[in-house]
Design a protein around this motif. Structure first.
Motif, mmCIF file in Angstrom:
data_model
loop_
_atom_site.group_PDB
_atom_site.id
_atom_site.type_symbol
_atom_site.label_atom_id
_atom_site.label_comp_id
_atom_site.label_asym_id
_atom_site.label_seq_id
_atom_site.Cartn_x
_atom_site.Cartn_y
_atom_site.Cartn_z
ATOM 1 N N ASN A 1 0.795 -1.230 0.000
ATOM 2 C CA ASN A 1 0.000 0.000 0.000
ATOM 3 C C ASN A 1 0.827 1.279 0.000
ATOM 4 N N ASN A 2 2.160 1.138 0.103
ATOM 5 C CA ASN A 2 3.041 2.308 0.194
ATOM 6 C C ASN A 2 2.651 3.225 1.352
ATOM 7 N N PHE A 3 2.274 2.597 2.464
ATOM 8 C CA PHE A 3 1.922 3.359 3.655
ATOM 9 C C PHE A 3 3.175 3.649 4.481
ATOM 10 N N ILE A 4 3.162 4.796 5.130
ATOM 11 C CA ILE A 4 4.103 5.042 6.225
ATOM 12 C C ILE A 4 3.362 4.699 7.505
ATOM 13 N N ILE A 5 3.940 3.810 8.289
ATOM 14 C CA ILE A 5 3.252 3.380 9.502
ATOM 15 C C ILE A 5 4.062 3.761 10.749
ATOM 16 N N GLU A 6 3.358 3.847 11.853
ATOM 17 C CA GLU A 6 3.995 4.122 13.134
ATOM 18 C C GLU A 6 3.659 2.989 14.094
ATOM 19 N N ILE A 7 4.670 2.481 14.758
ATOM 20 C CA ILE A 7 4.485 1.452 15.777
ATOM 21 C C ILE A 7 4.773 2.084 17.121
ATOM 22 N N LYS A 8 3.845 1.917 18.046
ATOM 23 C CA LYS A 8 4.008 2.534 19.359
ATOM 24 C C LYS A 8 3.388 1.638 20.422
ATOM 25 N N PRO A 9 3.676 1.886 21.692
ATOM 26 C CA PRO A 9 3.097 1.058 22.751
ATOM 27 C C PRO A 9 1.596 1.275 22.896
ATOM 28 N N SER A 10 0.896 0.207 23.248
ATOM 29 C CA SER A 10 -0.529 0.327 23.536
ATOM 30 C C SER A 10 -0.709 1.023 24.876
ATOM 31 N N LYS A 11 -1.932 1.460 25.136
ATOM 32 C CA LYS A 11 -2.167 2.171 26.395
ATOM 33 C C LYS A 11 -2.085 1.237 27.594
ATOM 34 N N ASN B 1 12.748 2.153 28.691
ATOM 35 C CA ASN B 1 13.951 1.597 28.074
ATOM 36 C C ASN B 1 13.646 0.285 27.344
ATOM 37 N N ILE B 2 12.831 -0.569 27.989
ATOM 38 C CA ILE B 2 12.463 -1.843 27.364
ATOM 39 C C ILE B 2 11.592 -1.594 26.140
ATOM 40 N N ILE B 3 10.667 -0.657 26.272
ATOM 41 C CA ILE B 3 9.787 -0.322 25.141
ATOM 42 C C ILE B 3 10.614 0.129 23.945
ATOM 43 N N ILE C 1 8.783 3.145 8.199
ATOM 44 C CA ILE C 1 8.511 2.601 9.533
ATOM 45 C C ILE C 1 8.967 3.600 10.585
ATOM 46 N N GLU C 2 8.033 4.175 11.280
ATOM 47 C CA GLU C 2 8.342 5.075 12.381
ATOM 48 C C GLU C 2 8.024 4.390 13.697
ATOM 49 N N ILE C 3 8.803 4.695 14.720
ATOM 50 C CA ILE C 3 8.532 4.157 16.056
ATOM 51 C C ILE C 3 8.435 5.305 17.040
ATOM 52 N N SER C 4 7.612 5.099 18.058
ATOM 53 C CA SER C 4 7.405 6.142 19.066
ATOM 54 C C SER C 4 7.235 5.494 20.430
ATOM 55 N N GLU C 5 7.879 6.069 21.432
ATOM 56 C CA GLU C 5 7.755 5.552 22.803
ATOM 57 C C GLU C 5 6.483 6.038 23.483
ATOM 58 N N THR C 6 5.784 6.973 22.866
ATOM 59 C CA THR C 6 4.583 7.542 23.459
ATOM 60 C C THR C 6 3.419 6.572 23.343
ATOM 61 N N GLN C 7 2.786 6.283 24.457
ATOM 62 C CA GLN C 7 1.652 5.367 24.441
ATOM 63 C C GLN C 7 0.484 5.955 23.656
ATOM 64 N N ASN C 8 -0.261 5.066 23.028
ATOM 65 C CA ASN C 8 -1.404 5.484 22.229
ATOM 66 C C ASN C 8 -2.641 5.573 23.123
ATOM 67 N N ARG C 9 -2.973 6.742 23.592
ATOM 68 C CA ARG C 9 -4.075 6.925 24.541
ATOM 69 C C ARG C 9 -5.434 6.943 23.867
ATOM 70 N N ASN C 10 -5.459 7.052 22.550
ATOM 71 C CA ASN C 10 -6.743 7.192 21.857
ATOM 72 C C ASN C 10 -7.342 5.871 21.383
ATOM 73 N N GLU C 11 -6.610 4.771 21.564
ATOM 74 C CA GLU C 11 -7.113 3.500 21.040
ATOM 75 C C GLU C 11 -8.301 3.009 21.858
ATOM 76 N N ASN C 12 -9.196 2.308 21.178
ATOM 77 C CA ASN C 12 -10.304 1.659 21.873
ATOM 78 C C ASN C 12 -9.782 0.470 22.655
ATOM 79 N N ASP C 13 -10.524 0.036 23.656
ATOM 80 C CA ASP C 13 -10.115 -1.108 24.459
ATOM 81 C C ASP C 13 -10.388 -2.376 23.649
ATOM 82 N N LEU C 14 -9.333 -2.984 23.157
ATOM 83 C CA LEU C 14 -9.468 -4.164 22.297
ATOM 84 C C LEU C 14 -8.820 -5.387 22.932
#
Length: 352
Positions: A284-294, A301-303, A325-338
């Motif tokens: 899909n030629n997407f730029i994606i971000e991987i980050k910790p779940s809430k 450091n481990i994250i 591929i982007e990575i971020s240590e910031t937790q994703n606070r907006n995700e639904n509880d899945l």
């Protein structure tokens, strides 16, 4: 004759609900499949630019290890040798091709003027031998279900009817898998080319199942792929749909990543998840971000170490483009509880 190579399992691809599969010493891992797919891609690309170099194509064929990709080369090789006057090898590979189930109507007799009639005479027996080992009892029913699945999704969409059809289809597919394993997806080339036939594709039904049932169907598909009964394309396609982009770009959980007690990524065990993410990016030629779940409670450091390992694995294993591929240590606070299908520590989101 090309020697056959037995592939010994070096690790099991596991997903939530099953920690691993031990189906015997001849399992085909996803890593095996991806490596052989790359060899076939080299064969295919070479055939397009060196269509008369039959010997080199045959050498590339000899490097293949899995039956799935070997069978995809036979018609290419038959056409090459026929065009270059080697009737013996043209006949050899054409017979191999129709022995894999291809209907004779897909063979152009003008491309094989000196061997076609002999091959056609042998076709009934070879075709019978192929189908005698296959369960075809579900083809008509599955074809009808796929047709309904696709028809109800045409505009205007009747959402109530779509939900009803999806539930009915999922119920049947789960029952079939429980008794027989994940069903074969027959190629359109198995049937007469003169007649239109709805693609009998069970993965379409699996993709439209609810998430909990989709996980169960993914389990069945993985087991079938490991045993070589179905292609790894099927579990890959089911897994990729967990990341299908929604209108609101909702982040998707990466449920199938595994780490050891030292918090290091278990690449082999996480291979299906990693490959699915790679295909999602690449196709899909997407730029994606991987980050910790809430819900991720690991220290920063481990994250960071784990995020780096995930990105490194995508680049090393599949040559993924680092800039996508982007990575971020910031937790994703907006995700639904899945978390109802099991806990997960990381999510993937498309960068807008």
């Amino acid at each position: 004759m090309k020697p056959k190579i037995e592939i010994l399992i070096t690790g099991a691809v596991a997903i939530i609900f099953i920690a691993g599969c031990n189906s015997g010493p001849k399992n085909i891992t996803l890593r095996n499949w991806v490596a052989d797919k790359e060899k076939f891609d080299n064969f295919y690309n070479y055939s397009k630019t060196h269509e008369s170099d039959c010997d080199s194509l045959e050498n590339l064929y000899d490097k293949l290890e899995l039956k799935e990709f070997e069978e995809m080369t036979y018609l290419f090789l038959a056409k090459c040798f026929a065009a270059n006057g080697n009737e013996e090898k043209a006949k050899k590979y054409l017979l191999k091709d129709i022995a894999t189930g291809r209907h004779i109507s897909w063979i152009d007799s003008t491309e094989f003027p000196k061997v076609y009639q002999d091959v056609k005479n042998k076709y009934p027996k070879l075709n019978h031998n192929f189908w005698s080992r296959k369960d075809t009892s579900y083809f008509a029913k599955l074809g009808k279900m796929v047709y309904l699945d696709q028809s109800v999704r045409q505009n205007p969409i009747d959402f109530d009817k779509m939900i009803q059809i999806d539930k009915s289809n999922t119920k049947w597919l789960l029952e079939y898998c429980k008794e027989n394993g994940f069903p074969l997806r027959p190629s359109p080339s198995f049937f007469n080319s003169e007649y239109f036939r709805v693609h009998i594709d069970p993965s379409i039904l699996a993709i439209h199942a609810q998430k909990r049932d989709k996980f169960k169907l993914l389990n069945y598909a993985i087991k079938g792929a490991e045993k070589g009964r179905i292609s790894w394309r099927i579990p890959k396609s089911i897994c990729v749909t967990f990341f299908t982009r929604t209108p609101n770009a909702e982040p998707k959980p990466l449920r199938l990543l595994y780490f050891d007690d030292n918090n290091e990524l278990l690449v082999e065990k996480s291979y299906l998840q990693l490959y699915s993410v790679y295909r999602y990016i690449n196709d899909n030629n997407f730029i994606i971000e991987i980050k910790p779940s809430k819900s991720n409670s690991l220290n920063k450091n481990i994250i960071l170490e784990q995020l780096t390992e995930i990105k490194t694995a995508l680049i090393k294993e599949f040559s993924a483009y680092p800039g996508f591929i982007e990575i971020s240590e910031t937790q994703n606070r907006n995700e639904n509880d899945l978390q109802e299908l099991g806990s997960y520590n990381y999510i993937i989101a498309v960068v807008e």
